[in-house]
Design an enzyme around this catalytic site. Sequence first.
Site, PDB file in Angstrom:
ATOM      1  N   ALA A 294      34.672  27.561  46.593  1.00  0.00           N
ATOM      2  CA  ALA A 294      34.342  29.305  45.832  1.00  0.00           C
ATOM      3  C   ALA A 294      33.942  28.904  44.377  1.00  0.00           C
ATOM      4  O   ALA A 294      35.093  28.439  43.561  1.00  0.00           O
ATOM      5  CB  ALA A 294      35.423  30.321  45.380  1.00  0.00           C
ATOM      6  N   MET A 295      32.615  28.622  43.734  1.00  0.00           N
ATOM      7  CA  MET A 295      32.398  28.587  42.911  1.00  0.00           C
ATOM      8  C   MET A 295      30.707  28.697  42.989  1.00  0.00           C
ATOM      9  O   MET A 295      30.249  28.796  43.582  1.00  0.00           O
ATOM     10  CB  MET A 295      32.760  27.535  42.767  1.00  0.00           C
ATOM     11  CG  MET A 295      32.239  27.213  41.299  1.00  0.00           C
ATOM     12  SD  MET A 295      33.761  27.211  39.788  1.00  0.00           S
ATOM     13  CE  MET A 295      32.667  26.819  38.189  1.00  0.00           C
ATOM     14  N   GLU A 296      30.715  29.064  41.147  1.00  0.00           N
ATOM     15  CA  GLU A 296      29.328  29.642  41.107  1.00  0.00           C
ATOM     16  C   GLU A 296      28.729  28.402  39.792  1.00  0.00           C
ATOM     17  O   GLU A 296      27.952  28.592  38.530  1.00  0.00           O
ATOM     18  CB  GLU A 296      29.558  30.655  39.349  1.00  0.00           C
ATOM     19  CG  GLU A 296      29.883  30.502  38.150  1.00  0.00           C
ATOM     20  CD  GLU A 296      31.641  30.447  37.589  1.00  0.00           C
ATOM     21  OE1 GLU A 296      32.422  30.002  37.095  1.00  0.00           O
ATOM     22  OE2 GLU A 296      32.599  30.646  39.280  1.00  0.00           O
ATOM     23  N   HIS A 329      28.391  38.497  42.346  1.00  0.00           N
ATOM     24  CA  HIS A 329      28.998  37.914  41.121  1.00  0.00           C
ATOM     25  C   HIS A 329      28.577  36.795  41.105  1.00  0.00           C
ATOM     26  O   HIS A 329      28.558  36.274  39.609  1.00  0.00           O
ATOM     27  CB  HIS A 329      30.270  38.681  42.007  1.00  0.00           C
ATOM     28  CG  HIS A 329      31.602  38.125  40.566  1.00  0.00           C
ATOM     29  ND1 HIS A 329      32.038  38.275  39.945  1.00  0.00           N
ATOM     30  CD2 HIS A 329      31.641  36.665  40.238  1.00  0.00           C
ATOM     31  CE1 HIS A 329      33.126  37.921  39.472  1.00  0.00           C
ATOM     32  NE2 HIS A 329      32.603  36.110  39.146  1.00  0.00           N
ATOM     33  N   GLU A 330      28.257  35.882  41.783  1.00  0.00           N
ATOM     34  CA  GLU A 330      28.321  34.641  41.531  1.00  0.00           C
ATOM     35  C   GLU A 330      27.264  34.487  40.766  1.00  0.00           C
ATOM     36  O   GLU A 330      26.548  33.086  39.939  1.00  0.00           O
ATOM     37  CB  GLU A 330      28.421  33.851  43.119  1.00  0.00           C
ATOM     38  CG  GLU A 330      29.925  33.639  43.676  1.00  0.00           C
ATOM     39  CD  GLU A 330      31.045  32.585  42.347  1.00  0.00           C
ATOM     40  OE1 GLU A 330      30.316  32.956  41.259  1.00  0.00           O
ATOM     41  OE2 GLU A 330      32.172  33.620  42.858  1.00  0.00           O
ATOM     42  N   HIS A 333      26.410  34.712  37.168  1.00  0.00           N
ATOM     43  CA  HIS A 333      27.017  33.340  36.612  1.00  0.00           C
ATOM     44  C   HIS A 333      26.334  32.571  36.017  1.00  0.00           C
ATOM     45  O   HIS A 333      26.508  31.528  35.519  1.00  0.00           O
ATOM     46  CB  HIS A 333      28.512  32.470  37.423  1.00  0.00           C
ATOM     47  CG  HIS A 333      29.659  32.984  37.149  1.00  0.00           C
ATOM     48  ND1 HIS A 333      30.262  33.488  35.850  1.00  0.00           N
ATOM     49  CD2 HIS A 333      30.715  33.025  38.897  1.00  0.00           C
ATOM     50  CE1 HIS A 333      31.587  33.665  36.341  1.00  0.00           C
ATOM     51  NE2 HIS A 333      31.536  34.133  36.774  1.00  0.00           N
TER      52      HIS A 333
END
Length: 900
Positions: A294-296, A329-330, A333
């Site tokens: 879970a990371m942008e 949301h991602e 980023h």
Amino acid sequence: MSAGSTDKPASEYRLPTNVKPSHYDLTVRTDLDSSVFDGVVKINLDVKMPTSKIVLNSNGLKLDKAYVRSDASKDALVASDYSVDEKDKRVTFTFPTTFNAGSKLELKIGFTGELDDGMVGYYRSSYEKDGQKKYYSLTQFEAVDARRAFPCWDEPALKATFDITLVSKVDTVSISNSAAISEETFSANKESHLALKEAFPSLDGQWKITKFQTTPIMSTYLVAFANGPFEYIESTVKLPISNKTVPLRVYATADLIHQAQFALDVKAKVLPLYEQIFDVPYPLPKLDTLVASAMENWGLITGRTNSFLLDPKKADMAGKKRVIVVQSHEVAHMWFGNITTMEWWDYLYLNEGFATLMGEVITIGKVFPEFKANSEFIDDHLNRALALDAKLSSHPIEVSCPNADSIGQIFDALSYSKAASVLRMLSAYVGEDKFLKGVSIYLKNHMYGNSVTNDLWKGISESTGLDIPKLMDNWINKMGFPVVTVTETSNGIKVRQDRFLETGIAQSKDNETLWCVIPLSILTVDSNGKPTVDRTAILDTREKEFPLDASKPFKINAGTNGVYCVLYTSKRLSKIATEVAKPNSVFSLEDRMGLINDSFSLSKAALMKLSSALTLVDAMQQEEEYLVWNGIAGNLGGVAAVWRDNAEVYDLLNEFRRSLFGPIVKKLGYEYSASDSPDTTQLRTCAIGMCAVAEDMTVVNELKSRFDHYMKTGDDSRIPADLQRTIYRVAVKHGGRDEYNAVKAIFEKPPTPTARIAAMFVFNSRQTQDDELLKETFNVTLRGARDQDVIYFFRGLGINHKSKMMLVDFFKQNYDELCRRFQNTFMLKYFVEDAFGNLSTEKDLQDTIEYFKDKDVTRYEMSLNQTLDGIRARIAYLKHSTSDIETWLKEWKKKNSSAL
């Protein structure tokens, strides 16, 4: 309670600035069969001050000798000495010469590491294929874990460009931030491969080399790469500012890829919109999503299965919304955090608050208006933020984070939800167009750079002509939020601001903050009976008077954009309840949601009676909006949890809940249709769920019969996706071993990610009442659940009245193992919150304080203090409101006895 070392100044946790990186040439070889990786990194350095020492970050890696080449000499120098600082995760190389300021160096280091299951750094994850466990590898570097994958300057302000080469087995797929520019099988006869053979002597024709395009200048925590048997689906999108066509892909393992289309479609819708809104081109040649972690990461977003996968034929509304929200949301980023990055973790909210507001409100409101994102934000984020910020142990949005332990603690509702709420309030006050114009100015002024709060304020000040620091500084730099107390005068109203706490208005030293500008947004009614809002009205002193006609309806914080509660007199609240009950009420959806949330928060703080909040809810029985009912359900559920040990009050509360939600179930029924609006679908789900929780046996029996049919036939057609969790819960609570095993089997072999989550929340004993089944579930929690799933077990066990004290004992008995297993993640703070967060007696409080007094709580101190404050608040709530709620419920039952 013992904390870690805080005696060093913050600067000592930062790397020396005698040299700075400008470019990394990183080669990583991944061996999934042996669960190891190795590599070589060459780092171009600019020498800022004369030095013979080079200090950088490394954690858990075995490092080879370090070599330096200088622009002043062709010969490579090997480090004459090196030392490792295990605490601060640094390595210092000392060289036999001093490098002059202004010179340029190339530092070369070989390294080796293990691919473990720790979910941080460069790690492995697994899936099953043909009954066998298979592995793939991926990165998770935020906040300080790039150093686990390669030695680097692992701080957000020390940006550089990256050339990444991945060496992997030929039957696997490698991906990274940028697009692949070449991929070829290794050949010992190829001149360009000789250097690789020297670095990795065991290379042969089973390996391939994938080279990626140079990245833009970026922070190490955004670097990403992954290797495994991935498959992908793809599309393209034309971008409006750069006019380029960008390929979009979603990668997953073969068993999951067929559920990725919806996430791909969402990404294609939101990416062009962001470029248009910000007037800043998306700089990378592609945008991938990998279903894992879970990371942008820039150009390579990662996310969990329930965040990016769904089967369109079996997807529930909540699952669809989650994919939309997380993907949007991602993608936000890519601008907030990736193009412009916070200077240090103190300013995390510049990443997360903006991504939350842009990705979950503004963009979704434009692309998916049917989901009423601005309204939903009130329950999803504003209410969540105020609940945490109402504690004495809260922290400011902008908060000092000197070391890694403190960084991990601020990934919370304040950095995400309160930050987004404050920004949403500012946007509503200055106007969304001017707000977004200011954001665009901010991004353009700090392209590929780092920023602090004042940089943002300068951009919005330029677009609005307002003194934004004066408006916003206290909202960002001070903890807490105000309660605005309204009293009526002969000419209008007088309003007063004080700091709000969940235990009441703050006293003395805790009530010193004056929020310099509180946008009041006063709603009144004109001569034609139409609502009008004065958005210029502000409270900039402790007290202030405003003229209005109080004989007509009015409300402070119209639209519920303000980050504060409003306290009315009981007489005025009764008038508001009368107005709310009208089918054509002047109060909007957002107003009604805000009124409900404020009334329960204020009653918890003993600033108004809980009975007044219940009266307000009782007046809303003709309400038709899902989001209002969702707020009612959540607040009544919170009250029921507090009084769960009081059988008489709890049973009466259940009767009250059945009276509210039962008629909705009768009206909407149990069948879902593709023609239903999102509101209808979600309201049906909410009402059935609340009736099931409140023991409406008509509903319970209907849901049981549907699960019984599934158990007998294997046919799940009578279990709508939107009712999965509720039906599973009813089956387990009102069933036995067979139902428990059936839901456990769904958890272990789910048809969809959403079914797995639904089963896990129930199987993990959210409703299980049988002692033996509870013991079995605790065993699965520790021995059978994946690391990323343990939190779901804690959450379910903590909510279950039967198991919450067992969870406390479980946490204490397994504390050392939990600390070891999750030492590198943020998870401990969530375990503390879930294990102790539902306690409500003085004995519970003292036992908890006593237990933690000799523990090193450095990594979860904030969460522990917030949990203790929560226990104190529940103790006080029970003390001041038990008589009130009991009296009101008895009178309500007596008045409505003929209808029950």
